[in-house]
Enzyme design. Structure first.
Site, PDB file in Angstrom:
ATOM      1  N   CYS A 178       0.793  -1.241   0.000  1.00 13.32           N
ATOM      2  CA  CYS A 178       0.000   0.000   0.000  1.00 13.32           C
ATOM      3  C   CYS A 178       0.825   1.290   0.000  1.00 13.32           C
ATOM      4  O   CYS A 178       0.762   2.079  -0.939  1.00 13.32           O
ATOM      5  CB  CYS A 178      -0.932   0.026   1.209  1.00 13.32           C
ATOM      6  SG  CYS A 178      -1.993  -1.410   1.403  1.00 13.32           S
ATOM      7  N   HIS A 206      -1.980   7.134   4.077  1.00 13.08           N
ATOM      8  CA  HIS A 206      -0.945   6.104   4.213  1.00 13.08           C
ATOM      9  C   HIS A 206       0.459   6.560   3.841  1.00 13.08           C
ATOM     10  O   HIS A 206       1.319   5.748   3.501  1.00 13.08           O
ATOM     11  CB  HIS A 206      -1.319   4.858   3.409  1.00 13.08           C
ATOM     12  CG  HIS A 206      -1.187   3.601   4.210  1.00 13.08           C
ATOM     13  ND1 HIS A 206      -0.931   2.369   3.644  1.00 13.08           N
ATOM     14  CD2 HIS A 206      -1.271   3.380   5.535  1.00 13.08           C
ATOM     15  CE1 HIS A 206      -0.878   1.450   4.586  1.00 13.08           C
ATOM     16  NE2 HIS A 206      -1.076   2.041   5.748  1.00 13.08           N
TER      17      HIS A 206
END
Length: 518
Positions: A74, A137
């Protein structure tokens, strides 16, 4: 590093490739899924055919069956998308151990460096207003937040929706509106781990629709980065979609996402701005087969999944949509990468890419608008190591590794049911002197290495070797951001916690080297 301003190439931007001439740069909308696999869409062969809106999007736009992420995890892939640079250049990697996947959990100290200039920062030069909806993120500490890196609005979270935690040893993850938290997962934003019910996708959908409507009324070009996370374990869907898929809970989440994207595209049409909006759909990495079949997706015919540099870990579903500009129903065999969205977006906005740093993404607009094919390699990285390279239809593995024997014996398997002797290795195997070579047209599952002694092998490697040598000679790694962890930097007291009475007392700082097992 010096920050250089970008100036528009022209004040009156016009495009005539397949559409009526008009002025002004197009709106930009990137739909980034989380752990959605290449095989999860009906248009890519998913047998239950439960993605009618995405399938229609493909029939009205252009399908990219050879589209890749920059990393099989990710955080690094998202950093690559927004900077146009490989994670090893932008700092989203670790040097704590060789070829390790690293990301941004709560205890990570690092994040996106201030020296990295993100896509919304550049787009401001052309008058764009930018919003991120969903998962960031790229670092949860305030200095790393989206509004410090060019975004004007944010609704979502800095981390994955893991939990619930006890708020003693580990705090629950905050959800932000712009600069301040407005609650925490499992407290103010419910996720029922027993049923999988959560209303988050509906909330993210409304945030997107409201932003699009406001920007249409203001007549300012916009960039919307819709980075939702319903298909990342723990998978969730709203009550209306629960139990509606033949694929179980994961399929429920996919069906809700598909429905939401259909509503977003319909909104663009109803507002009369679809022909002035470039939309691109893709995923951050391959399906997490370790979570399958209940909590993970499908990578189709491709080998392995998330965390690996086999095709299943890095080849992504991808669709470009722009009515009146992109020829409908076309398939492009262009090799693409999420980093190309950075360069392509700048090009469509009438901006030149930065010249003070190495940009790995290329401008895909000739492929998208004119059907051209651009010759370029795809490099597959795992942490600080170039594991493989693709050139044309050939892929050469310089290193192979799925995960360690120790993890595998504990049931951690990134390639379930796909053991291929000498390929899916549980020790790090170096092949730099004699790479494993595959023809991805004949063998998309990477099952049959081409014989080292064949003339085909010799001819292909003679083309690949100079590309790899040049890449390595010109590689200047950035400062690694994912080396240091400290429980004191977790989400104890995010900005805005005082107003909500949700500040928590952090422990004493004790920085340590992060441990990355795979």
């Amino acid at each position: 590093m010096e920050r250089r301003l970008l100036l528009p190439l022209c004040l009156c931007w016009a495009l005539s490739a397949g559409g009526a001439e008009r002025t002004g740069p197009p709106n930009l909308l990137i739909l980034l899924m989380d752990d959605m696999g290449w095989g999860d869409l009906g248009v890519f062969g998913e047998p239950s055919k439960e993605t009618p809106n995405l399938d229609q999007m493909a029939s009205e736009g252009m399908l990219f069956p050879n589209f890749y992420t920059a990393n099989p995890l990710c955080s690094p892939s998202r950093a690559a998308l927004l900077t146009g640079r490989l994670p090893i250049r932008n700092g989203f990697y670790t040097t704590n151990a060789h070829a390790r996947n690293a990301y941004t959990p709560q205890e990570i100290v690092g994040g996106i460096p201030g020296s990295e200039l993100l896509l919304p920062e550049w787009l401001k030069k052309a008058g764009y207003v930018s919003k991120i909806v969903g998962k960031w993120h790229l670092g949860h500490r305030p200095q790393f937040h989206p509004l410090k890196h060019g975004f004007d609005e944010w609704f979502g979270s800095p981390n994955c929706h893991f939990g619930p935690y006890d708020n003693k040893a580990t705090p629950n993850i905050p959800v932000y509106r712009d600069r301040e938290m407005i609650g925490r997962y499992y407290e103010d934003f419910k996720i029922d781990l027993k049923t999988g019910e959560a209303n988050l996708t509906q909330i993210y959908l409304q945030e997107a629709l409201d932003f699009i409507s406001r920007q249409q009324a203001s007549h300012q070009p916009f960039f919307l980065y819709w980075a939702i996370d319903a298909t990342h374990a723990p998978v969730y869907a709203s009550k209306h979609f629960l139990g509606t898929s033949q694929r179980g809970l994961y399929g429920d989440a996919v069906r809700e996402i598909d429905d939401s994207i259909g509503k977003i595209l319909k909104s663009l049409q109803n507002l009369g701005i679809s022909e002035n909006t470039f939309v691109f759909f893709t995923s951050d990495n391959g399906a997490a087969l370790i979570s399958a079949p209940k909590q993970g997706g499908s990578n189709g015919r491709f080998l392995c999944g998330k965390q690996t540099t086999f095709e299943g870990g890095m080849r992504e579903p991808a669709i470009a949509w722009w009515p009146g500009q992109i020829p409908a129903g076309h398939v492009s065999h262009q090799l693409g990468n999420v980093m190309d969205l950075f360069t392509t977006s700048l090009s469509l906005a009438g901006l030149q890419p930065p010249s003070d740093r190495q940009i790995d993404g290329i401008d895909l607009s000739p492929a998208i608008l004119q059907g051209k094919l651009i010759d370029r390699p795809i490099f597959y990285y795992r942490g600080n190591e170039m594991m493989a390279v693709r050139l044309g239809l050939y892929k050469a593995h310089y290193w192979t590794w799925s995960n360690s024997w120790e993890q595998f014996s504990q049931g951690i398997d990134f390639c379930p049911g796909q053991n291929i002797s000498g390929v899916t290795t549980h020790t790090q195997e170096e092949h730099t002197k004699l790479p494993l070579l595959f023809h991805l047209g004949r063998d998309p599952g990477e099952k049959y290495p081409i014989s080292f002694s064949s003339s085909e092998y010799q001819e292909v490697m003679e083309q690949i070797y100079p590309k790899v040598q040049l890449h390595k000679e010109t590689m200047v790694p950035g400062e690694p951001q994912l080396n240091v962890c400290d429980k004191a930097v977790m989400n104890w007291a995010p900005p805005g916690c005082e107003k909500l009475g949700k500040c928590l007392e952090p422990p004493k700082s004790n920085p340590k080297k992060c441990f990355w097992p795979h």
